[in-house]
Design an enzyme around this catalytic site. Structure first.
Site, PDB file in Angstrom:
ATOM      1  N   HIS A 115       0.862  -1.293  -0.144  1.00 48.33           N
ATOM      2  CA  HIS A 115       0.037  -0.128   0.018  1.00 48.33           C
ATOM      3  C   HIS A 115       0.890   1.304   0.082  1.00 48.33           C
ATOM      4  O   HIS A 115       1.760   1.383   0.934  1.00 48.33           O
ATOM      5  CB  HIS A 115      -0.813  -0.185   1.147  1.00 48.33           C
ATOM      6  CG  HIS A 115      -1.879   1.056   1.222  1.00 48.33           C
ATOM      7  ND1 HIS A 115      -3.025   1.015   0.548  1.00 48.33           N
ATOM      8  CD2 HIS A 115      -1.676   2.364   1.727  1.00 48.33           C
ATOM      9  CE1 HIS A 115      -3.815   2.201   0.975  1.00 48.33           C
ATOM     10  NE2 HIS A 115      -3.015   3.001   1.270  1.00 48.33           N
ATOM     11  N   CYS A 116       0.758   2.106  -0.917  1.00 46.84           N
ATOM     12  CA  CYS A 116       1.738   3.331  -1.231  1.00 46.84           C
ATOM     13  C   CYS A 116       0.678   4.716  -0.664  1.00 46.84           C
ATOM     14  O   CYS A 116      -0.097   4.690  -1.249  1.00 46.84           O
ATOM     15  CB  CYS A 116       2.016   3.215  -2.801  1.00 46.84           C
ATOM     16  SG  CYS A 116       3.038   4.801  -2.879  1.00 46.84           S
ATOM     17  N   PRO A 117       1.260   5.041   0.325  1.00 47.66           N
ATOM     18  CA  PRO A 117       0.633   6.479   0.761  1.00 47.66           C
ATOM     19  C   PRO A 117       0.716   7.471  -0.332  1.00 47.66           C
ATOM     20  O   PRO A 117      -0.124   8.475  -0.106  1.00 47.66           O
ATOM     21  CB  PRO A 117       1.337   6.837   2.115  1.00 47.66           C
ATOM     22  CG  PRO A 117       2.814   6.079   1.897  1.00 47.66           C
ATOM     23  CD  PRO A 117       2.707   4.914   1.080  1.00 47.66           C
ATOM     24  N   ASN A 119      -3.362   4.504  -2.562  1.00 44.22           N
ATOM     25  CA  ASN A 119      -4.172   3.289  -2.924  1.00 44.22           C
ATOM     26  C   ASN A 119      -2.784   2.177  -3.032  1.00 44.22           C
ATOM     27  O   ASN A 119      -1.848   2.472  -2.602  1.00 44.22           O
ATOM     28  CB  ASN A 119      -4.235   3.371  -4.412  1.00 44.22           C
ATOM     29  CG  ASN A 119      -5.609   2.669  -4.972  1.00 44.22           C
ATOM     30  OD1 ASN A 119      -5.903   1.453  -4.339  1.00 44.22           O
ATOM     31  ND2 ASN A 119      -6.460   3.088  -5.847  1.00 44.22           N
TER      32      ASN A 119
END
Length: 353
Positions: free
Chosen positions: A69-71, A75
């Site tokens: 999960h990439c901040p 998403n």
């Protein structure tokens, strides 16, 4: 050319953000009912976890071929947007390298026109250039400071994002994700710990870097497959990876140790009242912290010197009980006399990995 970099970077960035990773349909089950025994069940999504999928706590959905999960895109990076995300990681450093070249040449030419050499000193006059014609855009002290600051940002972005791109390409060329690389390492550790003599072979590596590359990057921009069924190498089972995950989950439960909270903990990231070492050694991870009240029972599965990770038992039912997972300070708990899973006396703390 610089504007072209910007357009391509933003296109792939927003594609990774808005296209999304692709989610396992709610209530999904395999076509053959007997295959359910090889899969984990997600209580939140009310469906089985398809091969290579994982549940994301932030997205609150099971993500197909989840990498992380990439901040920065708010998403997950997964099946559908893995190519766009990786292209963004490639184009951003290239654009920053081009911008860095422009900044360096600008500062060099402007300073060259303003520098004067004496017998014992070197002077720079930022008020005006020595030569005519004067530059179209004035280059004073503020412009020099802004250019120097922008150069630092460009170089920092090139290094940081470039390293992320290298990491992503390593896992893509072996047809893995970051999570699957970690699962493979834990599989080797589990086999070595129990001396089972078995060999774990990652099932989705085709053996060809080019074929692995084409499973993510295609001319159409749409990745191969449907995100639920995946081709496997010869000699591997369709559910080889999920079977290994079930073994690791069972091993995790066996190795867990029961602790009881002896101090209250509010669940803050960096607790001030739990000691200086606990404050400064807080785990650098997005995993949550769990609040503790005196007397709570926790099943610890791993830990650091001053922190532990485990599940707080909110219901006395051993199998159906609701558990809350997260980190908590080690000084807030003490080991129970009997092990949580086997009800056997604990002679020493089980091995943490």
């Amino acid at each position: 050319m610089l504007l072209n970099w910007t357009v391509m970077i933003l296109y792939n960035y927003f594609s990774a953000m808005f296209v999304g990773p692709g989610y396992v349909p709610l209530g999904w089950t395999p076509e053959k009912s007997q295959d359910c025994m090889y899969l984990q069940y997600c209580k939140v999504c009310q469906s089985y976890k398809a091969p290579r999928s994982h549940h994301c706590r932030k997205c609150n959905r099971c993500v197909m071929k989840m990498d992380h999960h990439c901040p920065w895109i708010n998403n997950c990076c997964g099946y559908q947007n893995h190519a766009s995300f990786t292209l963004f990681l490639l184009l951003a450093p290239l654009g920053c390298i081009h911008a860095s070249f422009i900044f360096v040449m600008t500062m060099y030419t402007q300073l060259y026109n303003r520098i004067s050499f004496g017998w014992s000193s070197v002077k720079i006059d930022m008020s005006a250039a020595k030569r005519d014609p004067r530059p179209i855009i004035p280059f004073g002290l503020s412009a020099f400071a802004a250019s120097l600051f922008a150069l630092g940002l460009a170089l920092g972005t090139t290094i940081a994002v470039g390293m992320l791109f290298i990491i992503q390409m390593k896992v893509i060329l072996t047809n893995k994700t970051s999570i699957e690389s970690w699962i493979e390492e834990k599989a080797k550790d589990r086999i070595q710990y129990y001396q089972t003599g078995e060999t774990f072979i990652f099932p989705y590596d085709t053996g060809s870097k080019w074929k692995n590359f084409k499973q993510v990057f295609t001319w159409s921009g749409i990745p191969e497959g449907d995100g639920l069924d995946w081709p496997v190498r010869n000699g591997c089972h369709q559910y080889s990876l999920t079977i290994e995950q079930l073994k690791q989950k069972a091993d995790k439960r066996v190795r867990s140790v029961r602790y009881r909270a002896v101090e209250d903990y509010s669940g803050v990231c960096c607790p001030v009242t739990k000691g200086v070492k606990t404050f400064f050694t807080t785990p650098c991870t997005e995993e949550p912290r769990i609040a503790l009240s005196k007397g709570d029972l926790i099943l610890a599965t791993r830990g650091l010197k001053h922190w532990m990770y485990g599940e707080k038992i909110l219901n006395s039912a051993a199998d159906g009980g609701i558990r809350e997972r997260g980190w908590f300070p080690r000084k807030c708990v003490e080991k129970c006399q009997y092990d949580s899973e086997t009800d056997q006396p604990v002679d020493g703390e089980k091995k943490n990995r």
